[in-house]
Design an enzyme around this catalytic site. Structure first.
Site, PDB file in Angstrom:
ATOM      1  N   ASP A 108       0.855  -1.176   0.000  1.00  0.00           N
ATOM      2  CA  ASP A 108       0.000   0.000   0.000  1.00  0.00           C
ATOM      3  C   ASP A 108       0.894   1.230   0.000  1.00  0.00           C
ATOM      4  O   ASP A 108       2.047   1.176   0.467  1.00  0.00           O
ATOM      5  CB  ASP A 108      -0.913   0.009   1.232  1.00  0.00           C
ATOM      6  CG  ASP A 108      -1.913   1.153   1.195  1.00  0.00           C
ATOM      7  OD1 ASP A 108      -2.460   1.430   0.111  1.00  0.00           O
ATOM      8  OD2 ASP A 108      -2.150   1.775   2.249  1.00  0.00           O
ATOM      9  N   GLU A 142       0.867   5.710   0.631  1.00  0.00           N
ATOM     10  CA  GLU A 142       0.187   6.953   0.966  1.00  0.00           C
ATOM     11  C   GLU A 142       0.851   8.044   0.150  1.00  0.00           C
ATOM     12  O   GLU A 142       2.064   7.977  -0.138  1.00  0.00           O
ATOM     13  CB  GLU A 142       0.266   7.260   2.459  1.00  0.00           C
ATOM     14  CG  GLU A 142      -0.425   6.237   3.358  1.00  0.00           C
ATOM     15  CD  GLU A 142      -1.929   6.147   3.156  1.00  0.00           C
ATOM     16  OE1 GLU A 142      -2.509   7.077   2.555  1.00  0.00           O
ATOM     17  OE2 GLU A 142      -2.521   5.150   3.610  1.00  0.00           O
ATOM     18  N   HIS A 159      -4.288  10.692   5.795  1.00  0.00           N
ATOM     19  CA  HIS A 159      -3.250   9.787   6.298  1.00  0.00           C
ATOM     20  C   HIS A 159      -2.559  10.263   7.576  1.00  0.00           C
ATOM     21  O   HIS A 159      -1.824   9.503   8.199  1.00  0.00           O
ATOM     22  CB  HIS A 159      -2.202   9.490   5.225  1.00  0.00           C
ATOM     23  CG  HIS A 159      -1.672  10.698   4.507  1.00  0.00           C
ATOM     24  ND1 HIS A 159      -1.029  11.735   5.135  1.00  0.00           N
ATOM     25  CD2 HIS A 159      -1.684  11.010   3.178  1.00  0.00           C
ATOM     26  CE1 HIS A 159      -0.650  12.637   4.249  1.00  0.00           C
ATOM     27  NE2 HIS A 159      -1.050  12.230   3.046  1.00  0.00           N
ATOM     28  N   ASP A 203      -3.049  -0.786   6.927  1.00  0.00           N
ATOM     29  CA  ASP A 203      -3.919  -1.147   5.803  1.00  0.00           C
ATOM     30  C   ASP A 203      -3.463  -2.446   5.154  1.00  0.00           C
ATOM     31  O   ASP A 203      -4.284  -3.263   4.720  1.00  0.00           O
ATOM     32  CB  ASP A 203      -3.941  -0.028   4.764  1.00  0.00           C
ATOM     33  CG  ASP A 203      -4.796   1.155   5.198  1.00  0.00           C
ATOM     34  OD1 ASP A 203      -5.370   1.088   6.305  1.00  0.00           O
ATOM     35  OD2 ASP A 203      -4.890   2.133   4.445  1.00  0.00           O
ATOM     36  N   GLU A 227      -5.814  18.615   2.897  1.00  0.00           N
ATOM     37  CA  GLU A 227      -6.826  17.569   2.686  1.00  0.00           C
ATOM     38  C   GLU A 227      -6.197  16.183   2.656  1.00  0.00           C
ATOM     39  O   GLU A 227      -6.807  15.194   3.088  1.00  0.00           O
ATOM     40  CB  GLU A 227      -7.625  17.821   1.402  1.00  0.00           C
ATOM     41  CG  GLU A 227      -6.809  17.916   0.127  1.00  0.00           C
ATOM     42  CD  GLU A 227      -6.382  19.340  -0.199  1.00  0.00           C
ATOM     43  OE1 GLU A 227      -6.169  19.623  -1.397  1.00  0.00           O
ATOM     44  OE2 GLU A 227      -6.279  20.155   0.738  1.00  0.00           O
ATOM     45  N   HIS A 280      -5.502   6.617   7.471  1.00  0.00           N
ATOM     46  CA  HIS A 280      -4.957   5.683   6.478  1.00  0.00           C
ATOM     47  C   HIS A 280      -3.474   5.465   6.772  1.00  0.00           C
ATOM     48  O   HIS A 280      -2.629   6.266   6.374  1.00  0.00           O
ATOM     49  CB  HIS A 280      -5.142   6.227   5.061  1.00  0.00           C
ATOM     50  CG  HIS A 280      -6.528   6.079   4.543  1.00  0.00           C
ATOM     51  ND1 HIS A 280      -6.810   5.703   3.250  1.00  0.00           N
ATOM     52  CD2 HIS A 280      -7.717   6.233   5.144  1.00  0.00           C
ATOM     53  CE1 HIS A 280      -8.123   5.659   3.070  1.00  0.00           C
ATOM     54  NE2 HIS A 280      -8.684   5.979   4.208  1.00  0.00           N
TER      55      HIS A 280
END
Length: 227
Positions: free
Chosen positions: A8, A10, A58, A156, A53, A151
């Protein structure tokens, strides 16, 4: 046994083609589709601002990433960890797009799309018309989401590993899967607890029944249990 990497990322935003960058990569090694215990995680200096945002999603700000290595610095160890094995991610095209943009920027070969396994596409095929976000799948499979407040790429990955097991057929009822601390191949144990009130009944055959059985076995041609 098959090796694959579940991973994963970010990022600072949604589109690497407009300058968004990777800020975190996490990956888990799977052996036979089960976590082996080996993992990889790194924070990355994106060399740009982190929009508010994105930080709300995260939890990372520009200050959190200052002093972290740049992608080109961590690329060799990341590529060594993933090897040439298949790469599993949720909405994998998004993560592949960002990683390939970073690899291009570093002057390195891109990841082949043939390596991509997208759990979102698998979930959509299995549950058409239903919500198939990672959160929705965790709720559907009764996977604990209590630690997921933002996140976090490594968290995750761990959640997605559980989802992937379910999407791949799920754990057999009563089958416990465990990994020794520090890595190694997954081991399987089966534990059965006899329900309360169920008695153990042992029946001893009578002499005539034993004799009849012996006669039956003697009539067989080379019975295996007498080999």
């Amino acid at each position: 046994m098959k090796r694959s990497i579940l991973f994963d990322t970010e990022t600072t935003g949604l589109d690497p083609l407009t300058g968004d960058r990777v800020i975190e990569i996490a990956a888990l090694e799977l052996i036979g589709d089960l976590p082996s215990g080996r993992s990889y995680r790194v924070l990355i200096d994106p060399e740009r601002d982190v929009p508010e945002e994105a930080s709300r999603v995260h939890g990372f700000t520009r200050a959190d990433l200052e002093g972290q290595p740049k992608f080109a610095d961590i690329a060799p160890e990341f590529l060594e960890f993933i090897g040439d094995d298949e790469l599993i991610a949720h909405n994998a095209a998004f993560d592949f797009g960002f990683l390939n943009a970073e690899l291009r920027r570093a002057g390195l070969p891109e990841l082949a799309m043939s390596r991509m396994v997208d759990t979102l596409q698998i979930a959509r095929a299995r549950f058409p018309g239903m919500p198939n976000s990672l959160d929705a799948l965790c709720r559907r499979f009764s996977i604990d989401l209590s630690a997921r407040t933002t996140h976090n790429a490594l968290l995750d990955c761990k959640l997605l590993a559980e989802v992937y097991i379910e999407l791949s057929g799920g754990r057999q009822r009563g089958l416990g899967l465990s990994v020794e601390e520090g890595g190694g191949a997954p081991t399987a144990t089966y534990e059965y607890a006899r329900p309360a009130g169920h008695a153990v009944v042992r029946i001893t055959p009578e002499a005539a029944e034993l004799a009849a059985h012996a006669t039956f076995v003697d009539a067989l041609a080379e019975p295996l249990w007498r080999a």
